[in-house]
Structures are given as structure tokens and as C-alpha cells.
Write an enzyme that holds these catalytic residues in place. Structure first.
Site, PDB file in Angstrom:
ATOM      1  N   LYS A   1      48.583  49.643  57.989  1.00  0.00           N
ATOM      2  CA  LYS A   1      47.521  50.593  58.326  1.00  0.00           C
ATOM      3  C   LYS A   1      46.819  50.190  59.626  1.00  0.00           C
ATOM      4  O   LYS A   1      46.542  51.038  60.476  1.00  0.00           O
ATOM      5  CB  LYS A   1      46.504  50.675  57.185  1.00  0.00           C
TER       6      LYS A   1
ATOM      7  N   ALA B   1      42.195  48.091  55.157  1.00  0.00           N
ATOM      8  CA  ALA B   1      42.236  47.450  53.844  1.00  0.00           C
ATOM      9  C   ALA B   1      43.083  48.280  52.895  1.00  0.00           C
ATOM     10  O   ALA B   1      43.227  49.500  53.067  1.00  0.00           O
ATOM     11  CB  ALA B   1      40.824  47.293  53.282  1.00  0.00           C
ATOM     12  N   ASP B   2      43.616  47.612  51.902  1.00  0.00           N
ATOM     13  CA  ASP B   2      44.331  48.324  50.846  1.00  0.00           C
ATOM     14  C   ASP B   2      44.072  47.606  49.525  1.00  0.00           C
ATOM     15  O   ASP B   2      44.067  46.369  49.473  1.00  0.00           O
ATOM     16  CB  ASP B   2      45.838  48.374  51.114  1.00  0.00           C
ATOM     17  N   THR B   3      43.835  48.394  48.482  1.00  0.00           N
ATOM     18  CA  THR B   3      43.502  47.834  47.175  1.00  0.00           C
ATOM     19  C   THR B   3      44.566  48.211  46.162  1.00  0.00           C
ATOM     20  O   THR B   3      44.966  49.373  46.073  1.00  0.00           O
ATOM     21  CB  THR B   3      42.125  48.342  46.705  1.00  0.00           C
TER      22      THR B   3
ATOM     23  N   GLY C   1      44.035  43.631  50.297  1.00  0.00           N
ATOM     24  CA  GLY C   1      44.454  43.038  51.565  1.00  0.00           C
ATOM     25  C   GLY C   1      43.506  43.552  52.636  1.00  0.00           C
ATOM     26  O   GLY C   1      43.155  44.733  52.649  1.00  0.00           O
TER      27      GLY C   1
END
Length: 208
Positions: free
Chosen positions: A56, A78-80, A115
Site C-alpha cells: 500500500k 497500515a493493514d490489519t 503492519g
């Protein structure tokens, strides 16, 4: 350290914007980066969260660099990911998604991984992974049905929003609460500050 203070958030998530604002940080630009979030074969949840946050950030940066008036900026992504063991739960988009997720989480512990990727104006890339352990109470079917009827689960990893009604499901939480909401603030602020972004500027401006 760079004195540039432009911050681009590579996410359109209202929750991530609100969390940054909570820390006194206002993104100069929101530039959602659409990437394929399908896990790779046998990919661990923590690896998926790191990989997607990196992709991203890189996609948002490439989009910025294609603009004629591009100025160097901090790019934050960010990625969850919510997981039970190695099983990655989807971002619930349908009623069945939500019911299945909540049924799996009922009375069990799960982990939430985020992340975070920061690309500095100078091109340095920093990547962090944050993990939070969460245990839900046992959820009777009528409670699952009532929660699903609320619609709060739509688009949420694991089919729930801990900052809303689902906060009442949590028996135990070990780690960062804001990580579950969508952006671990301590780690994000530390990452920005460590790379020269003046996080506290707005705090000083708010003094009476």
C-alpha cells in the site's frame, strides 16, 4: 533528519484518520491504495499484514511520483489482519461473513496483527508489526444475530469493531487497543518521530 512535514496516509479508513487525529496528527493528504488483499498460499497472518502495508505504501508513493507537482512526503500505510491460529478471517462484507467470523471467535482467543509501513521523503522504508491478543466471551446465537443486525461489522477485519458494540464481547486484551481499532498509535507515533516527523507541533500550537 528531514524538516519536511507533509504526510500522506495511504488509506481511506475513517478509523485510521481519527486515530491519527487523536494523536494530534492531521494527514496533508489521504490517498487510498487499492491492492489485492488475497493471502498467498500458506501465508502467515503476520506476514500478510506486513506485506500488504508495504504494498500500500509503495503504491501510494508511485501514484504521488507520477504527479507533475509531486513534493517529497512521508507516506504512511497500515493493514490489519485478524486470525485464529493461522486462519485468517476476512473483512466481513456479507451477513454470512459476519456470522461465521463471530461464531469462530465466540469463547476463544484470537490475534490482531497490524503492519505499519512508513516511507520517508528521502526514500527510506521502515516496517513494523504489532500484535494484540484478544479473548471473546461465549456469544449466544441471539447475541450474534443482534450484532449482525446492527451492521457495525461491515468491512471490518474479523467481522467486528472493538470501538463499538463489540467492545462488550472482550473478556481479555493483551497489547495495543488502538491496534485492534486499526492503527497502533504508540508504534506509529514512534515510527514517525524516529524519522524526523515533528509529531508534537500541533500539541504546542494548542497551548492556551
Amino acid at each position: 533528519m528531514s524538516i519536511l512535514q507533509k504526510l500522506v496516509l495511504a488509506s481511506g479508513s475513517p478509523r485510521r484518520i481519527e486515530l491519527l487525529q487523536q494523536a494530534g496528527i492531521e494527514p496533508d493528504r489521504v490517498l487510498p491504495a487499492d491492492v489485492d488483499e488475497t493471502p498467498l498460499r500458506a501465508e502467515h497472518p503476520r506476514s500478510l499484514a506486513k506485506r500488504l502495508s508495504k504494498e500500500k505504501a509503495e503504491k501510494a508513493l508511485a501514484s504521488l511520483q507520477s504527479e507533475d507537482d509531486h513534493a517529497p512526503s512521508f507516506v504512511l500505510a497500515a493493514d490489519t489482519v485478524v486470525a485464529v491460529g493461522r486462519r485468517i478471517l476476512p473483512k466481513a462484507e456479507t451477513l454470512d461473513d459476519a456470522v461465521n467470523c463471530l461464531g469462530l471467535l465466540s469463547g476463544r482467543s484470537h490475534r490482531v496483527y497490524s503492519g505499519i509501513c512508513l516511507i520517508t521523503p528521502g526514500g527510506k522504508q521502515r516496517l513494523r508489526l504489532v500484535e494484540t491478543r484478544v479473548r471473546f466471551k461465549r456469544l449466544p446465537r441471539e447475541e450474534i444475530d443482534a450484532y449482525v443486525a446492527s451492521g457495525e461489522w461491515r468491512g471490518k477485519a474479523g467481522g467486528y469493531a472493538v470501538q463499538g458494540l463489540a467492545g462488550s464481547f472482550v473478556v481479555k486484551l493483551v497489547g495495543s487497543y488502538t491496534n485492534i481499532v486499526g492503527l497502533p498509535l504508540y508504534e506509529t507515533v514512534a515510527l514517525l518521530s524516529g524519522e524526523g516527523f515533528k509529531v508534537h507541533t500541533s500539541w504546542l500550537a494548542a497551548r492556551p
